[in-house]
Design a protein around this motif. Structure first.
Motif, PDB file in Angstrom:
ATOM      1  N   GLN A 241      56.730   9.496  63.379  1.00 16.57           N
ATOM      2  CA  GLN A 241      57.886  10.297  62.957  1.00 16.57           C
ATOM      3  C   GLN A 241      58.198  11.376  63.989  1.00 16.57           C
ATOM      4  N   LEU A 245      61.669  11.952  66.147  1.00 12.40           N
ATOM      5  CA  LEU A 245      62.398  13.226  66.201  1.00 12.40           C
ATOM      6  C   LEU A 245      62.603  13.669  67.649  1.00 12.40           C
ATOM      7  N   ALA A 248      65.204  11.905  69.406  1.00 19.83           N
ATOM      8  CA  ALA A 248      66.533  12.369  68.998  1.00 19.83           C
ATOM      9  C   ALA A 248      66.817  13.760  69.563  1.00 19.83           C
ATOM     10  N   THR A 263      62.282  13.202  54.463  1.00 17.51           N
ATOM     11  CA  THR A 263      63.251  12.940  55.520  1.00 17.51           C
ATOM     12  C   THR A 263      63.685  14.252  56.155  1.00 17.51           C
ATOM     13  N   LEU A 264      63.473  14.364  57.444  1.00 24.82           N
ATOM     14  CA  LEU A 264      63.922  15.543  58.188  1.00 24.82           C
ATOM     15  C   LEU A 264      65.018  15.094  59.146  1.00 24.82           C
ATOM     16  N   THR A 265      66.217  15.677  58.985  1.00 21.45           N
ATOM     17  CA  THR A 265      67.289  15.377  59.933  1.00 21.45           C
ATOM     18  C   THR A 265      67.621  16.658  60.681  1.00 21.45           C
ATOM     19  N   CYS A 266      67.924  16.505  61.966  1.00 21.80           N
ATOM     20  CA  CYS A 266      68.117  17.676  62.826  1.00 21.80           C
ATOM     21  C   CYS A 266      69.352  17.511  63.694  1.00 21.80           C
ATOM     22  N   ARG A 281      64.004  16.207  51.314  1.00 19.59           N
ATOM     23  CA  ARG A 281      65.083  16.059  52.291  1.00 19.59           C
ATOM     24  C   ARG A 281      65.401  17.426  52.881  1.00 19.59           C
ATOM     25  N   HIS A 283      67.447  19.394  56.131  1.00 24.19           N
ATOM     26  CA  HIS A 283      68.354  19.285  57.273  1.00 24.19           C
ATOM     27  C   HIS A 283      68.362  20.586  58.058  1.00 24.19           C
ATOM     28  N   ARG A 300      68.516  23.085  53.265  1.00 24.16           N
ATOM     29  CA  ARG A 300      69.442  22.917  54.393  1.00 24.16           C
ATOM     30  C   ARG A 300      69.537  24.254  55.117  1.00 24.16           C
TER      31      ARG A 300
END
Ligand code: UD1
Ligand code: MG
Length: 456
Positions: A241, A245, A248, A263-266, A281, A283, A300
């Motif tokens: 993971q 990251l 990305a 889930t980690l979104t950046c 989750r 962000h 977030r």
């Protein structure tokens, strides 16, 4: 093509030395069985059958609400016996049946898809891997290139023990044939078990083609049998993971010291220092910087915001260019606008802070609506709970709450109001005025300090 998936999850997992059934132990916050279920779902399984046995009710409850069928295997007489229990639940019309292990959590969907394709409803396809140390595993016995059988370690002849190609426990088989083969299994082996792996010899005897597909890594076929193996797979999963990251563009201070349980979104230019845990989750928008040892769950965080070390956050929304921490605690419903500052030992729950509001030290804001640019002094709290019900505190724009105030809700502080330090406020305070509610200060000129009595 319609697909049956069988997940074996009846085993006890003795070596875990745990009251929790093995398949309910977790990797990245998700049970081993759930990991396997997700892979099955990605494959578009038409029928998923989970074989339970040890602590069956608990294992079944963990998948409540999922589109799966459970069959129980009691007692557990081996992997072949396990699949026998599933036979009535496997429609022949679904030409391929895939067998997965509930304790092999990181099996890749692409690998399994390759196996299902290799089966194509007509061949027996085995997932195998070459191991430097194959001890304990079933060996893939070949004649020339052709697979002839799988022999379990305990039953293997000395020359077979030298084989390094092992069976991973994952196979895809033509459904009707698999059902017939497992019902015909015998337990004439060292362990007196019904071995699923004996279907290979049955296929060979009938002239059904047997193919071996190789796994892409040891990690994806590794089983969990002990706390050590569980921890090793956790690290492998977290490493993967972290690499995704970083690919990305996320800058991790140390990829070995990050845990993502969800889930980690950046966005772009996100930096994460060591020892952080992200759950659910999360962000992080462009330019967010997370200091060391933060625990952030289901939140977030807006662009350009800095979160300082040792901050806890759960179900919070943080606006742009805000500053939070160190040692801040944002609880569910904390909603911070842009450029809000939340400092050390400040707790915020179910409260909205408008742009530029600040609570920098040792404070509590619960069930509050805080206006823009409010300055909320050190040691102040909202007394939001009367012992039975929760009440709201409303603080207007530009209000200044001095230190050590108690705002007894429900209460409204008008815009631009100033509340003198140490006040307990239980009536609304008007806008633009100074409100003070504390004992008046006085000084006694003739007062003398007590003296120690003199010894005689
Ligand atoms: C099995 C394979 C072996 C392979 C290895 C890979 C057989 C006979 N052998 O051996 O060739 O190299 O996996 O890890 O299949 N289970 C049940 N009911 C039972 C027994 C097991 O549901 O009666 C489940 C277990 O919970 C587990 C899986 O089946 O999820 C595999 O069982 P396990 O005992 O680990 O098989 P191995 O001896 O490791
Ligand atoms: Mg095993």
């Amino acid at each position: 093509m319609a697909l049956n998936v069988v997940i074996m999850a009846a085993g006890k997992g003795t070596r875990m030395k745990s009251a929790i059934p093995k398949v309910l132990h977790r990797i990245a916050g998700t049970s081993l069985l759930e990991h396997v279920m997700r892979t099955a779902t990605t494959l578009g399984s038409s029928r998923t059958v989970v074989i339970t046995g040890h602590e069956a009710a608990q294992v079944e409850a963990s998948l409540a609400g999922r589109d799966v069928q459970f069959v129980r295997q009691e007692p557990q007489l081996g992997t072949g016996h396990a699949v026998q229990q599933a036979v009535p639940a496997l429609p022949d019309a679904h030409e391929t049946t895939l067998v997965l292990n509930g304790d092999v959590p990181l099996i890749g969907a692409a690998t399994v898809q390759r196996l299902v394709d290799a089966c194509g409803g007509r061949r027996l396809a085995l997932l195998t891997i070459e191991l430097a140390d194959p001890t304990g595993y079933g060996r893939v016995v070949r004649a020339g290139d052709a697979v002839r059988a799988i022999v379990e370690h305990k039953d293997a002849k000395p020359e077979q023990l030298a084989i390094r190609e092992t069976y991973t426990g994952v196979m895809a088989a033509p459904t009707a044939l698999l059902k017939r083969w497992v019902m015909a299994l015998k337990n004439d082996n060292k362990q007196r078990e019904y071995y699923l792996t004996d279907v290979v010899a049955a296929a060979v005897a009938e002239g059904v083609p047997v193919v071996a597909e190789h796994a892409t890594s040891e990690t994806e076929v590794a089983g969990v049998n002990s706390p050590l193996q569980l921890a090793e797979l956790e690290r492998a999963f977290q490493r993967a993971q972290a690499e995704a990251l970083m690919e990305a563009g996320v800058r991790l201070a140390d990829p070995a010291r990050l845990d993502v349980r969800g889930t980690l979104t950046c966005g772009a230019d996100v930096e994460i220092d060591v020892g952080c845990i992200f759950e659910g989750r999360v962000h992080l928008a462009d330019g967010v910087r997370i200091g060391a040892h933060c625990v952030i769950r289901d939140s977030r965080i807006g662009a350009g915001t800095q979160v300082q070390p040792f901050t806890h956050m759960r179900e919070a929304v943080v606006g742009e260019r805000a500053e939070v921490g160190p040692f801040a605690r944002l609880r569910p419903g904390a909603n911070l606008g842009p450029e809000v500052h939340i400092g050390n030992f400040v707790e915020v729950k179910n409260s909205t802070l408008a742009a530029g509001a600040k609570a920098n030290h040792l404070a509590y804001l619960g069930d509050a609506t805080v206006g823009a640019r409010v300055n909320y002094g050190a040691g102040s709290i909202t007394a939001n709970y009367d012992g039975a019900n929760k009440h709201r505190t409303v603080i207007g724009d530009d209000a200044h709450i001095g230190s050590n105030c108690v705002l007894v809700a429900p209460v409204t502080i008008g815009a631009g109001a100033t509340i003198g330090g140490g006040s307990t406020i239980n009536k609304d305070a008007p806008a633009g005025q100074l409100t003070v509610a504390r004992a008046k200060q006085m000084s006694l000129s003739g007062w003398k300090r007590p003296q120690k009595a003199k010894k005689a």
